[in-house]
Write a protein that holds these residues in place. Structure first.
Motif, PDB file in Angstrom:
ATOM      1  N   LYS A 274      69.398  60.966  18.960  1.00 45.35           N
ATOM      2  CA  LYS A 274      68.009  61.372  18.927  1.00 45.35           C
ATOM      3  C   LYS A 274      67.142  60.115  18.938  1.00 45.35           C
ATOM      4  O   LYS A 274      67.470  59.126  18.272  1.00 45.35           O
ATOM      5  CB  LYS A 274      67.704  62.191  17.668  1.00 45.35           C
ATOM      6  N   ALA A 275      66.043  60.152  19.680  1.00 46.93           N
ATOM      7  CA  ALA A 275      65.116  59.019  19.726  1.00 46.93           C
ATOM      8  C   ALA A 275      63.799  59.401  19.068  1.00 46.93           C
ATOM      9  O   ALA A 275      63.373  60.557  19.122  1.00 46.93           O
ATOM     10  CB  ALA A 275      64.874  58.589  21.165  1.00 46.93           C
ATOM     11  N   VAL A 276      63.171  58.420  18.456  1.00 48.97           N
ATOM     12  CA  VAL A 276      61.853  58.596  17.858  1.00 48.97           C
ATOM     13  C   VAL A 276      60.943  57.497  18.389  1.00 48.97           C
ATOM     14  O   VAL A 276      61.324  56.331  18.432  1.00 48.97           O
ATOM     15  CB  VAL A 276      61.924  58.544  16.315  1.00 48.97           C
ATOM     16  N   SER A 277      59.736  57.874  18.806  1.00 48.27           N
ATOM     17  CA  SER A 277      58.788  56.921  19.365  1.00 48.27           C
ATOM     18  C   SER A 277      57.946  56.282  18.259  1.00 48.27           C
ATOM     19  O   SER A 277      57.356  56.985  17.435  1.00 48.27           O
ATOM     20  CB  SER A 277      57.867  57.612  20.374  1.00 48.27           C
ATOM     21  N   GLU A 278      57.890  54.962  18.291  1.00 51.10           N
ATOM     22  CA  GLU A 278      57.209  54.183  17.254  1.00 51.10           C
ATOM     23  C   GLU A 278      55.962  53.509  17.806  1.00 51.10           C
ATOM     24  O   GLU A 278      55.952  52.994  18.920  1.00 51.10           O
ATOM     25  CB  GLU A 278      58.157  53.114  16.719  1.00 51.10           C
ATOM     26  N   VAL A 279      54.920  53.487  16.993  1.00 51.02           N
ATOM     27  CA  VAL A 279      53.697  52.778  17.346  1.00 51.02           C
ATOM     28  C   VAL A 279      53.370  51.771  16.247  1.00 51.02           C
ATOM     29  O   VAL A 279      53.860  51.866  15.123  1.00 51.02           O
ATOM     30  CB  VAL A 279      52.510  53.748  17.540  1.00 51.02           C
ATOM     31  N   PHE A 280      52.524  50.800  16.613  1.00 51.39           N
ATOM     32  CA  PHE A 280      52.152  49.724  15.694  1.00 51.39           C
ATOM     33  C   PHE A 280      50.647  49.727  15.494  1.00 51.39           C
ATOM     34  O   PHE A 280      49.890  49.463  16.433  1.00 51.39           O
ATOM     35  CB  PHE A 280      52.598  48.371  16.242  1.00 51.39           C
ATOM     36  N   ALA A 281      50.235  50.018  14.281  1.00 43.12           N
ATOM     37  CA  ALA A 281      48.806  50.035  13.998  1.00 43.12           C
ATOM     38  C   ALA A 281      48.256  48.630  13.772  1.00 43.12           C
ATOM     39  O   ALA A 281      47.051  48.411  13.904  1.00 43.12           O
ATOM     40  CB  ALA A 281      48.537  50.896  12.762  1.00 43.12           C
ATOM     41  N   ASP A 282      49.141  47.684  13.445  1.00 43.42           N
ATOM     42  CA  ASP A 282      48.688  46.328  13.135  1.00 43.42           C
ATOM     43  C   ASP A 282      48.963  45.338  14.267  1.00 43.42           C
ATOM     44  O   ASP A 282      48.899  44.134  14.068  1.00 43.42           O
ATOM     45  CB  ASP A 282      49.322  45.831  11.832  1.00 43.42           C
TER      46      ASP A 282
ATOM     47  N   GLU B 297      55.361  59.049  16.592  1.00 42.03           N
ATOM     48  CA  GLU B 297      56.166  59.809  15.632  1.00 42.03           C
ATOM     49  C   GLU B 297      56.419  59.022  14.355  1.00 42.03           C
ATOM     50  O   GLU B 297      56.707  59.599  13.310  1.00 42.03           O
ATOM     51  CB  GLU B 297      57.502  60.195  16.265  1.00 42.03           C
ATOM     52  N   THR B 298      56.341  57.707  14.446  1.00 42.88           N
ATOM     53  CA  THR B 298      56.454  56.844  13.273  1.00 42.88           C
ATOM     54  C   THR B 298      55.562  55.637  13.479  1.00 42.88           C
ATOM     55  O   THR B 298      55.438  55.133  14.602  1.00 42.88           O
ATOM     56  CB  THR B 298      57.913  56.426  13.008  1.00 42.88           C
ATOM     57  N   ILE B 299      54.904  55.206  12.419  1.00 41.73           N
ATOM     58  CA  ILE B 299      53.989  54.069  12.481  1.00 41.73           C
ATOM     59  C   ILE B 299      54.581  52.921  11.663  1.00 41.73           C
ATOM     60  O   ILE B 299      55.021  53.116  10.523  1.00 41.73           O
ATOM     61  CB  ILE B 299      52.602  54.427  11.914  1.00 41.73           C
ATOM     62  N   CYS B 300      54.594  51.729  12.229  1.00 40.53           N
ATOM     63  CA  CYS B 300      55.177  50.568  11.556  1.00 40.53           C
ATOM     64  C   CYS B 300      54.109  49.669  10.940  1.00 40.53           C
ATOM     65  O   CYS B 300      53.048  49.445  11.533  1.00 40.53           O
ATOM     66  CB  CYS B 300      56.005  49.745  12.552  1.00 40.53           C
TER      67      CYS B 300
END
Length: 253
Positions: free
Chosen positions: A161-169, A220-223
């Motif tokens: 399963k893959a989850v897409s990650e984004v970076f707010a910083d 889907e997830t924020i780093c």
């Protein structure tokens, strides 16, 4: 607008007598921990201490494998054969999984670090090697990667399963890649700006790139990067901002 999202942080990056970041404060704000596996950062004692801390705080534990590059913190590109990358990832995931087992938990996800992550976002062969290394150990692990990337695409081919990650910083370029750290404005350290970017990503699946263009991405997830100054405080503001917007923060499943 999604009702839930994961908040993750790169942790366990201290090494020997060298301390990097405030993992305890940061882990109090997130739901998933990406623990360095000793090659780009961390060491066996730091790995175990970080896992123990995550378990105590109820944070999901994941592996954060990188290139064997302590001096460059895993942010320098290294040319390796695909079978070497597969073995490199397997080695690091297995090492952290063993430590996690000793502390009574199983790994939940794998997120490549630094140059390995960025290269695999575009290089399908490298992405496949990473996914193969993860799958060789445990196909129940979630593979974390950039939205619309080769890394996310490779997961399914290997039964992951893959989850897409984004970076707010971090600032984005128009092609969806991160702005290199040596470029002015690449790292965003204003907590309010970070929160507003995160909310736009979570609610609208978009972000404004550094050139002013609108970029669509799946969040889907924020780093939050643990080595960014004031990371724990920023993560706290980010967490509260998401909750205030009616978004539930839950660990990767």
């Amino acid at each position: 607008m999604p009702n839930t999202i994961d908040l993750n942080a790169d942790v366990g990056e201290s090494y020997g007598v060298y301390e990097l970041g405030n993992d305890e404060a940061l882990l109090r704000q997130v739901t998933s921990a990406n623990v360095a596996c000793g090659l780009h950062a961390g060491d066996p004692s730091v790995m175990r201490r970080t896992v123990k801390l995550a378990v105590a705080l109820g944070v999901a534990v994941g592996a954060h494998p990188g290139f064997p590059d302590l001096q460059g913190f895993g942010r320098r590109e290294i040319s390796m054969a695909t079978h070497e990358v597969e073995d490199l990832v397997l080695f690091q995931v297995a090492a952290l999984a063993g430590i996690a087992a000793a502390e009574g938990v199983r790994l939940r996800h794998v997120k490549p670090h630094g140059a390995l992550y960025n290269m695999a976002a575009k290089d399908a062969r490298l992405a496949s090697a990473i996914a193969a290394g993860v799958a060789a150990f445990d196909r129940s692990l979630v593979l974390v990667g950039p939205p619309n990337s080769a890394l996310v695409g490779a997961a399914g081919a290997h039964g992951l399963k893959a989850v897409s990650e984004v970076f707010a910083d971090r600032a984005y370029r128009a092609d969806g890649s991160l702005v290199p750290r040596h470029v002015a404005g690449a790292v965003i350290d204003d907590p309010e700006v970070v929160v507003q970017r995160a909310l736009r990503m979570a609610r609208e699946n978009e972000v404004i790139a550094i050139d002013g263009s609108k970029l669509s991405l799946k969040a889907e997830t924020i780093c939050v990067h643990g080595d960014t100054p004031g990371a724990a405080a920023t993560a706290g503001r980010l967490r509260q901002g998401l909750l205030d917007a009616g978004i539930t923060i839950v660990a990767l499943r």
